[in-house]
Design a protein around this motif. Sequence first.
Motif, PDB file in Angstrom:
ATOM      1  N   CYS C 126      59.801  11.126  46.594  1.00  0.00           N
ATOM      2  CA  CYS C 126      60.934  10.715  45.772  1.00  0.00           C
ATOM      3  C   CYS C 126      62.072  10.219  46.633  1.00  0.00           C
ATOM      4  N   ASN C 128      64.365  12.002  48.139  1.00  0.00           N
ATOM      5  CA  ASN C 128      65.577  12.809  48.131  1.00  0.00           C
ATOM      6  C   ASN C 128      65.958  13.246  49.536  1.00  0.00           C
TER       7      ASN C 128
ATOM      8  N   ILE D 150      61.818  13.902  38.624  1.00  0.00           N
ATOM      9  CA  ILE D 150      61.079  14.084  39.874  1.00  0.00           C
ATOM     10  C   ILE D 150      59.599  13.795  39.661  1.00  0.00           C
ATOM     11  N   ASP D 151      59.090  14.116  38.483  1.00  0.00           N
ATOM     12  CA  ASP D 151      57.693  13.827  38.218  1.00  0.00           C
ATOM     13  C   ASP D 151      57.478  12.434  37.653  1.00  0.00           C
ATOM     14  N   PRO D 154      60.350   9.350  40.132  1.00  0.00           N
ATOM     15  CA  PRO D 154      60.727  10.124  41.331  1.00  0.00           C
ATOM     16  C   PRO D 154      61.949   9.589  42.067  1.00  0.00           C
ATOM     17  N   ARG D 155      62.150   8.282  42.065  1.00  0.00           N
ATOM     18  CA  ARG D 155      63.246   7.779  42.889  1.00  0.00           C
ATOM     19  C   ARG D 155      64.537   7.613  42.104  1.00  0.00           C
ATOM     20  N   LEU D 157      66.678   9.853  41.157  1.00  0.00           N
ATOM     21  CA  LEU D 157      67.762  10.634  41.739  1.00  0.00           C
ATOM     22  C   LEU D 157      68.211  10.052  43.063  1.00  0.00           C
ATOM     23  N   SER D 158      67.257   9.660  43.882  1.00  0.00           N
ATOM     24  CA  SER D 158      67.670   9.244  45.223  1.00  0.00           C
ATOM     25  C   SER D 158      68.250   7.833  45.199  1.00  0.00           C
ATOM     26  N   TYR D 163      71.957  11.180  44.896  1.00  0.00           N
ATOM     27  CA  TYR D 163      72.190  11.097  46.332  1.00  0.00           C
ATOM     28  C   TYR D 163      72.827   9.795  46.775  1.00  0.00           C
ATOM     29  N   GLU D 187      60.959  20.751  38.283  1.00  0.00           N
ATOM     30  CA  GLU D 187      61.327  20.486  39.674  1.00  0.00           C
ATOM     31  C   GLU D 187      62.749  19.943  39.757  1.00  0.00           C
ATOM     32  N   SER D 190      65.271  22.575  39.695  1.00  0.00           N
ATOM     33  CA  SER D 190      65.436  23.405  40.891  1.00  0.00           C
ATOM     34  C   SER D 190      66.433  22.805  41.871  1.00  0.00           C
ATOM     35  N   ILE D 191      66.769  21.532  41.727  1.00  0.00           N
ATOM     36  CA  ILE D 191      67.805  20.995  42.619  1.00  0.00           C
ATOM     37  C   ILE D 191      69.060  20.644  41.844  1.00  0.00           C
TER      38      ILE D 191
END
Lengths: 151, 361, 203, 429
Positions: C126, C128, D150-151, D154-155, D157-158, D163, D187, D190-191
């Motif tokens: 991902c 992160n 995240i599943d 996935p990208r 968030l980043s 981020y 998942e 969890s962050i």
Amino acid sequence: MSILQEIKNAVRSRSIHVAYVDVGSCNGCDIEVLACLAPRYDIEQYGIYVHNNPREADVLLVIGSVTPQWVDKLRDIWEKIPEPKAAVAIGNCPISGCVYARRGTLTTPPVENYIPIAAQVPGCPPRPTEILSAILSVAPLIYKDYEEKHR
Amino acid sequence: MKKTVDVSIPLGPVHPCWKEPVRIKCETAGERVLRTEVELGYMKKGIERIMRGRPWQEVMFLAERVCGICSVIHNMVFIEAMEEISEIAVPPRAAYLRVIVNELDRMASHILANFSYCYTIEHETLAMYLLNTRETVLDNLERLTGSRINTAYMIPGGVRFDLLPEDAAAMLADLSKVEDEMRRYTGMFETGPLIALRSKGIGVMDREEAIRAHTVGPTARASGVVCDLRLRHPTYRELGFTQVTRTEGDNFARIMVRFQEVFQSIDLIRKCIETLPDGPIRGGGLCRAGETSYAGEAPRGELTYSIKTDEYGRVVDIAIRTPSIMNIEACAHSMIRDVTSIADVTSTFISSDPCIACNER
Amino acid sequence: MRSIVYYLREFFRPEWVRKFFFAKTAPLVAPSYFKDYPSLTGKECTQCLTCMMICPAPGAIAVLHKKGGWEPEIYPGHCIRCGLCVEACPEGVLSSGRILDVTSRDRTAFSSWYRLQVDDTLCMRCGNCCVSCPVNREVDPQLAGTGTSASDEVIMRIEGGRVTILHEEKCTGCKTCENNCPNRAIRVARMVEGIQGEEEAEA
Amino acid sequence: MIVKDAVCPFCGCLCDDIEVEVEDDRVVAVTNACELGTTKFMGEKRMKSPILRDGDRWKDITYDEAVQYAADMLLSAERPLLYGWSGTHGEAQCVGVHMAELVRGVIDNTSSVCHGPSILAIQEVGHPGCTLGVVKNRADLVIYWGSNPIDAHPRHLSRYTRYAEGFFLENAFRDRKVIVVDVRKTETASIADEFVRIKPGGDYAVLSALRAIVQGKTDTIPRTVAGVAREQLIRVANLCKSAKFGAVYFGLGLTMTRGKYKNIRNAIELVSELSRHTKFTISAMRGHYNVYGSNEVNTWMTGYPFGIDYSRGIAFYNPGETTAVDILARKECDAALIVGSDPAAHFPRKCLEHLADIPVVQLDPYPNATTAFCNVQIPVAVTGIDAEGTAYRMDGVPIRTRKVLSTDYPSDREVLSRMYALMREALER
């Protein structure tokens, strides 16, 4: 403000009954609260009396990050305290979970999730002096004109 | 038909006498308490689970926070276990400084335990005297390490701060003050007739029972068991350590053992300061892979860390055995048997110096 | 009777009587040697992140970009006042109690090494870890802004279908990646050693 | 050869920063992409040629035969269903709409089983949305409601939310808060900074409670709402109110649970409530890379986003009647053309029973669960790998996907155009 109210304010802020509850700490904050009793700091000269009885307490000192056993019991204890009341979080644990707030932990900090917190004393553990000044600073704010505020 | 048990009274988990949450179920017949059972589990935080996969500089703080009262010994046993795994040598000066800090912490813990006992038997004057003396001990701890509790003083291969000569002088002065005060309080405790009424002959555990129940620390030593692990520690052996033992096995003996051990600690610290070798306080050294089980003498008895590390010095698996678990069970099953009143249950329980935070982690 | 005599003797000690009439509790102050929350000394922070690396408490310290440069910030309520950051900082940016004086006199310090491991079976790629890494953000602003990295100077990037570690030696061990990995796929091993330089000649 | 800035044709994020390394007309390495995208780029086991069901065996046929079969099937059908479309490019979708109009069929896309309810809610109360870039540069609070990026993305968030460095945020990574609302600890949770765990089906109640708190009616909230403590709701509401710019992203956990489009309506109304205090936006986490595009294309060609029925000669739209699941369940349709989706893996059993009875033609490069129901499957080029085309990102931004490989497979658009031409020819005759 009536004279009666003034007397009430003065009396209340000089007579604080404290109960403390340990909801899963390392004991460090616990004994620092005990150390406040020592003649060195002499918590009783400020009119603070440490009971461990929630039913006659005014201030609840919460120590520790919340363990699963305490999730419901903490609320029960909080509800047993008669109004006016306030809760003070002592140490890092009730504020953030301290070092226990990691993956794999069983604790569920912060305590704010369960009961309203009036003041926080950060530190791991905080010094007795810090605990004392926190209790002293929170007391008058809560008890001042209690009847006026909650009429 | 005769009823054997009248009522089952729960004590705790929030009880004015114990500062930590624990619950004791007392089965009573009239005023007599027939049996007791200790119910634990209010403080389980899962520290061992958190520790896994972490390097020493994080596990060290978690180990300290297993118990805030005897934090130094948790730190010391963990660090010495890591040193044993990685074969790190400790400079002699650091080893002596460790003993000083450890003994200061032991004094604080013993005085606190005796304070709680006096508080429980409602002798508040003596309790407050003891608590004030404890502050002096903590002052010395703070002067050396920078904090009163959870000092984070030891690291693999040494200690963090050196003992300055002026601090050593101040510490010696404070120690003689503490010794004077403690002598007076011990006298008060020994001769107080009211204290004797509440302590002597109550909660008796004889030697055989103590061995059978695997009690450790002052609780066992009050029953005449030889169990002090400091006898095996190299630095203590250099200092010429001997164990304090009493034979009565009652509440009074347990408290008196702690009083005597405080004096012993004072002597040890004096000897350490007098013979403090010169040299570095840190030897360095990286933590490596390995597996060990290491025990040390905590204020409450034997403390064991079983650790397995990986090649980067991270803790892969860890198991802690704290002294209180044996003492609490022994207390519930051997000491509090057919006692005359509920009040004796609390005082006997406190006399074994239970540490719930240690116990449940 | 004996106890009454005992208590009378106890209370008529001149020391006690003096104390009773001239009772004075110690003022509520912390001694100078108390390790309080680290404070800034005013020296320049080089953003080496050693403090974040050694900090044992989660979320207690962060090096933030403030006006006029980098600056570590301590979060009370998370900070456990262990003083490791003060001791570890090579620049002496932080100060707490008398740790700075003692360590500079004894020449004690910490040295550290880091290892990065990625478990490819857990990793979702991902990104992160790559984007949250403060060193990566500094090295490649494009990565920080868009999540895209084209630079080979970053510590790690997603290359060839997996998280590839390019420059392990640049890692400062802050564990930001580990904490922000939802699958626990990336792990940082920090190896820290407490060292002491040679004693200075007695002067 | 390395192809830079390729577009990943997997999820609605449409990451356009992928580097693909190609050797001998095969993808050997993918850089920057997530696990899902990498697997799609590296995909193996593609079908060689169209296949025709022959009894209980498969027979290889040519493209001409396959296209002819499909055209005949659609022409002879009374009520054909043209389903899928979210896994193909916009140009092919255009042809699909024309085709549906020609044969008076029903054209429906996968949003009828995913974010259809969101669209219904948006039709009722509007869509306070924005592009991902705005979120990246401004948002200091991101809420993921019933989605697990995240599943599934996935990208997300980043690249866009947690981020990424924002233009208007000094320490974006530190300043941003992420709240995850879900029924289980995913998942993403969890962050997250705050995880709100609700009982399944309690979304509507929690949204209503948050609205009440934002309106200042805190005292009306009971001690727990759908398993969430009042204190936590108040904390979440305060976090939302104190944010400078918040973004809500919801997934199927909100859309497809009890309450359906009413949940989304409530969420949109919460957002408009919050927008009185601060700035808030709400967007759906779209699944397929071009499901947004299929809504777009359908809307600007027919006026409706999905489930369009041409049986009356004009576009008719009535979700619940003209959507694929309902038509199949009522055993209405008598032929199905499936493009770029896999209904057999997702539809109810009753629908699949009918799907097995009717002739089915599928356009898909890989054998999948629907293959078992097909009479003919035509392998096509994968958009974004060996075909070009326009796709719409989850926030409605059209992105032209690139071709990284050259293969002999025809693209969706080519196959469909040939089919369409054949059908027109036949009808004109």
